[in-house]
Design a protein around this motif. Sequence first.
Motif, PDB file in Angstrom:
ATOM      1  N   PRO A 103       3.241   0.124  -8.890  1.00 52.31           N
ATOM      2  CA  PRO A 103       2.074  -0.575  -9.453  1.00 52.31           C
ATOM      3  C   PRO A 103       0.882  -0.665  -8.509  1.00 52.31           C
ATOM      4  N   PHE A 104       1.110  -0.506  -7.221  1.00 51.04           N
ATOM      5  CA  PHE A 104       0.003  -0.580  -6.271  1.00 51.04           C
ATOM      6  C   PHE A 104      -0.821   0.708  -6.240  1.00 51.04           C
ATOM      7  N   VAL A 105      -0.285   1.785  -6.783  1.00 50.37           N
ATOM      8  CA  VAL A 105      -0.975   3.078  -6.775  1.00 50.37           C
ATOM      9  C   VAL A 105      -1.710   3.238  -8.093  1.00 50.37           C
ATOM     10  N   THR A 106      -3.036   3.191  -8.048  1.00 45.92           N
ATOM     11  CA  THR A 106      -3.844   3.316  -9.270  1.00 45.92           C
ATOM     12  C   THR A 106      -4.276   4.754  -9.526  1.00 45.92           C
ATOM     13  N   ILE A 107      -4.025   5.660  -8.593  1.00 49.18           N
ATOM     14  CA  ILE A 107      -4.282   7.086  -8.822  1.00 49.18           C
ATOM     15  C   ILE A 107      -3.214   7.620  -9.769  1.00 49.18           C
ATOM     16  N   GLN A 108      -3.646   8.314 -10.823  1.00 51.52           N
ATOM     17  CA  GLN A 108      -2.707   8.805 -11.823  1.00 51.52           C
ATOM     18  C   GLN A 108      -2.868  10.312 -12.015  1.00 51.52           C
ATOM     19  N   LYS A 109      -1.757  10.956 -12.279  1.00 49.30           N
ATOM     20  CA  LYS A 109      -1.766  12.389 -12.552  1.00 49.30           C
ATOM     21  C   LYS A 109      -2.539  12.661 -13.844  1.00 49.30           C
ATOM     22  N   GLY A 110      -3.413  13.687 -13.804  1.00 51.09           N
ATOM     23  CA  GLY A 110      -4.186  14.069 -14.972  1.00 51.09           C
ATOM     24  C   GLY A 110      -5.546  13.418 -15.059  1.00 51.09           C
ATOM     25  N   GLN A 111      -5.822  12.377 -14.242  1.00 51.93           N
ATOM     26  CA  GLN A 111      -7.138  11.752 -14.274  1.00 51.93           C
ATOM     27  C   GLN A 111      -8.087  12.506 -13.349  1.00 51.93           C
ATOM     28  N   LEU A 112      -9.389  12.382 -13.603  1.00 54.14           N
ATOM     29  CA  LEU A 112     -10.384  12.981 -12.723  1.00 54.14           C
ATOM     30  C   LEU A 112     -10.437  12.207 -11.412  1.00 54.14           C
ATOM     31  N   TYR A 113     -10.789  12.920 -10.353  1.00 47.17           N
ATOM     32  CA  TYR A 113     -10.952  12.262  -9.056  1.00 47.17           C
ATOM     33  C   TYR A 113     -11.960  11.130  -9.188  1.00 47.17           C
ATOM     34  N   ASN A 114     -11.642   9.991  -8.594  1.00 45.65           N
ATOM     35  CA  ASN A 114     -12.508   8.815  -8.645  1.00 45.65           C
ATOM     36  C   ASN A 114     -12.449   8.134  -7.286  1.00 45.65           C
ATOM     37  N   ALA A 115     -13.591   8.115  -6.600  1.00 42.35           N
ATOM     38  CA  ALA A 115     -13.626   7.540  -5.248  1.00 42.35           C
ATOM     39  C   ALA A 115     -13.259   6.066  -5.256  1.00 42.35           C
TER      40      ALA A 115
ATOM     41  N   SER B  13      -2.563  -1.628   1.446  1.00 45.90           N
ATOM     42  CA  SER B  13      -2.725  -2.277   2.754  1.00 45.90           C
ATOM     43  C   SER B  13      -2.388  -3.756   2.694  1.00 45.90           C
ATOM     44  N   GLN B  14      -2.647  -4.392   1.547  1.00 50.95           N
ATOM     45  CA  GLN B  14      -2.468  -5.835   1.441  1.00 50.95           C
ATOM     46  C   GLN B  14      -1.053  -6.241   1.045  1.00 50.95           C
ATOM     47  N   ILE B  15      -0.154  -5.267   0.925  1.00 51.33           N
ATOM     48  CA  ILE B  15       1.257  -5.620   0.680  1.00 51.33           C
ATOM     49  C   ILE B  15       1.807  -6.412   1.866  1.00 51.33           C
ATOM     50  N   GLY B  16       1.403  -5.993   3.087  1.00 50.73           N
ATOM     51  CA  GLY B  16       1.905  -6.641   4.293  1.00 50.73           C
ATOM     52  C   GLY B  16       3.023  -5.872   4.965  1.00 50.73           C
ATOM     53  N   THR B  17       3.364  -4.698   4.418  1.00 50.25           N
ATOM     54  CA  THR B  17       4.436  -3.879   4.983  1.00 50.25           C
ATOM     55  C   THR B  17       3.897  -2.747   5.842  1.00 50.25           C
ATOM     56  N   TYR B  18       2.668  -2.302   5.562  1.00 52.91           N
ATOM     57  CA  TYR B  18       2.146  -1.090   6.200  1.00 52.91           C
ATOM     58  C   TYR B  18       0.974  -1.399   7.142  1.00 52.91           C
ATOM     59  N   LYS B  19       0.991  -0.688   8.285  1.00 56.65           N
ATOM     60  CA  LYS B  19      -0.115  -0.816   9.230  1.00 56.65           C
ATOM     61  C   LYS B  19      -1.182   0.238   8.992  1.00 56.65           C
ATOM     62  N   PHE B  20      -0.801   1.403   8.434  1.00 48.72           N
ATOM     63  CA  PHE B  20      -1.757   2.462   8.135  1.00 48.72           C
ATOM     64  C   PHE B  20      -1.508   2.977   6.726  1.00 48.72           C
ATOM     65  N   VAL B  21      -2.605   3.155   5.986  1.00 48.11           N
ATOM     66  CA  VAL B  21      -2.568   3.793   4.669  1.00 48.11           C
ATOM     67  C   VAL B  21      -3.575   4.936   4.711  1.00 48.11           C
ATOM     68  N   ASN B  22      -3.081   6.144   4.561  1.00 50.13           N
ATOM     69  CA  ASN B  22      -3.937   7.326   4.687  1.00 50.13           C
ATOM     70  C   ASN B  22      -3.807   8.165   3.414  1.00 50.13           C
TER      71      ASN B  22
END
Length: 758
Positions: free
Chosen positions: A292-304, A315-324
């Motif tokens: 649910p934290f990933v809003t990028i979906q297959k088949g959608q146009l690129y959206n910055a 990043s705000q989950i609190g588990t990860y120090k880097f999100v790339n």
Amino acid sequence: MSCKNFLILSTIVLLCYACSVSRYIPEDERLYTGATLEIESDSTLSDKSKDVIKTNLNSVLNPEPNSKILGMYLGLYFYYQNQKEHPGFINKWLNKNFGEEPIYQSDVKPLEVESLLLNRLDNRGFFYSSASSEFIEEEKKASAAYQVKVAQPYKMENYALDSLPQPIGANIKAHLNKTILKKGMRFDLPLMQLERKRIDQSLKLRGYYNFNERFLLFEADTNQYKNKRFDLYLKMKPETPKPAIVPYEISRINIYPHYNIETDSVNIPSETYNNKNYKQDELFFKLKYLDPFVTIQKGQLYNAETSKNTARRLSQIGTYKFVNIQYKEIDSALTDSLGRLEANIYLSPLNKRALQVELQGVTKSNNFTGPAISVSSINRNLFKGGESFKLSAKFGYEAQFTRGSEDADKLSSTQFGITGELTFPRIIFPIKVGPHFFKYNIPKSKTSLSLDYLNRKEYFSLISATALFGYTWDANKLVTYEVNPITVSYTKPWNITEEFQQILDDNPYMQDSFEQEFISGLTFSFTYNGLLETRKTDQIYFNTKLDIAGNSLSLISKNNADGSPSEIFGLEYAQYAKADIDIYYHHKFNDDHILASRIFGGYGIAYGNSTLLPNVKQYFSGGPYSVRAFRIRSLGPGTFDGSTVSDTYFDQTGNIRLEANIEYRFPIYSFLKGAAFVDAGNIWNSIENPALPGGKFTSSFMQELGMGVGLGARVDFQGFVIRLDLATPFHNPALPKGERYTFDTQESVLNFAIGYPF
């Protein structure tokens, strides 16, 4: 002339002579003292337009002259003193930190400045303007005088698109109605640059991954009109590459929940979930909770914006120090109308366990001083769903040393507390709430349990337990909601000494506030934090809190026939409502000079089962985050004079609080900052308390405000602030009428605190 005045005048004359720099200026030079600018217009310009133009042109009047303080060139003087054959340590230090190299007449290039002035005018549509300059010379000084004659500006008649390639042309045309370029506006290059950025941002939301605003070009055509009119056309540069003019679609999404740069990502096992490929050697994060934290979906146009939202939410989950998040173009799939991207999301986790130890030296404004140690253990991703568990323990000892030795032992306290907090990065609720409902961020569910023990030597011991369950949610960058539908606390005084029992017997209101041991209710908080908008000149912070207790318990408890407070599980419970409003306003003259102000208002009302607010919920005034010229809990309520009370234990509290603060913050040197401030405020009771005479709120509350003025020093290490504020009262409501305005430096209070007051 008195001897005192003569001495002051002599000191000023000697200081001015000592700091005079004229004798150091070389024979063939003159000290540059600045420039003036006169604007003449051959068209009708309003005074406001002239002011805007002048402000814009003044920024190119280089160089800046040497600075002056009280009419003296101190920085320049320190520089000249350092040029001596043996300047000495002090002169070297002064020059290094405050010295300025001299700006002479020879450093000024008038023709270059004239060219810059005309360039600025051209960029704003005032073509064919003219500029001239001259030096105004004195014996050792010179200034520059610039004159510009502003021509009539060119104004836009039409704005249209030139022939643009497809499909990008259709996308630009579809949103042309949102342009900031309007008919009748004068030619304005900065506005055209903003228009290019607007179009670029719009296209980045519609799949144009490779587009760049530099590919756009404006052309102005004046051939169709007289009287300085023009048509404006938007074109695409001929060298624009093909990948820039087609939208891109997301064709594949790869997510690495436990990414390590040293791991070979090619051979990691993959599992498909919701059209995304999750790659992890072993189960690190359950997919149903991470997806649910990933809003990028297959088949959608690129959206910055979608990409940015995904990175922020992860990043705000609190588990990860880097999100790339990296995108890879699939060259073989590029056509004349569409390109394809592969999205790779690399998530580098924080250490699963962390231990924090903090040793504090506590010094409070009520003269309690002592050491405290806090130890916290954090366990992240506890159940493989981003949960975090924090267990904290704190021990502290405090003592107050301002009284005689026979009382010092009585004023010591020992405190021990332990808190466990479990946070879920999702909503825990009986009814399922879909994550798609929250566009900016997914709310967190928090539950905590704490146990505290306080021992006030020779008075009482206090044990309290608190349980909480609630949610916190960032609605956007500036707005945060926090609601705790379940808050339960139990407080039990014990080991009450005869001396303290006598104090309670003499003060029924204080006794009532200690008797209601059980609090159950809900709290709600709304925060708008405009201070995060660091580029804005004017910033606003707004917070409101609502605390309601006892209503649900009153529905299931039985009313006592004798009218005494009702109980549940054998415990007397509190029933009240309390609301706070806290507003900050910061005006930034620049990054270092800030005028900060604050207004606080709070009101609590007890009803039903309670006659007044519980002791822990009452307001107090004074201290390092309040009216700093009064010690903590020593101001109010109303006109009550706490200095007349002989008891060593006495709380000055109320159910109404009003405060206002204003301070000017300025730099001193490097990380050392300064402040000058004025505070005003007090607390009151809505009903008269015989033990606190003069404390009832009345229409004359403005005459009962405690007021103070002071100076502060702050050591600011990149956001960690150690603060010292010295404040003196100039209006004390505890004094008789007619004597309240006073300024006695012997009553000054030195406040020590961590962080800014507001």
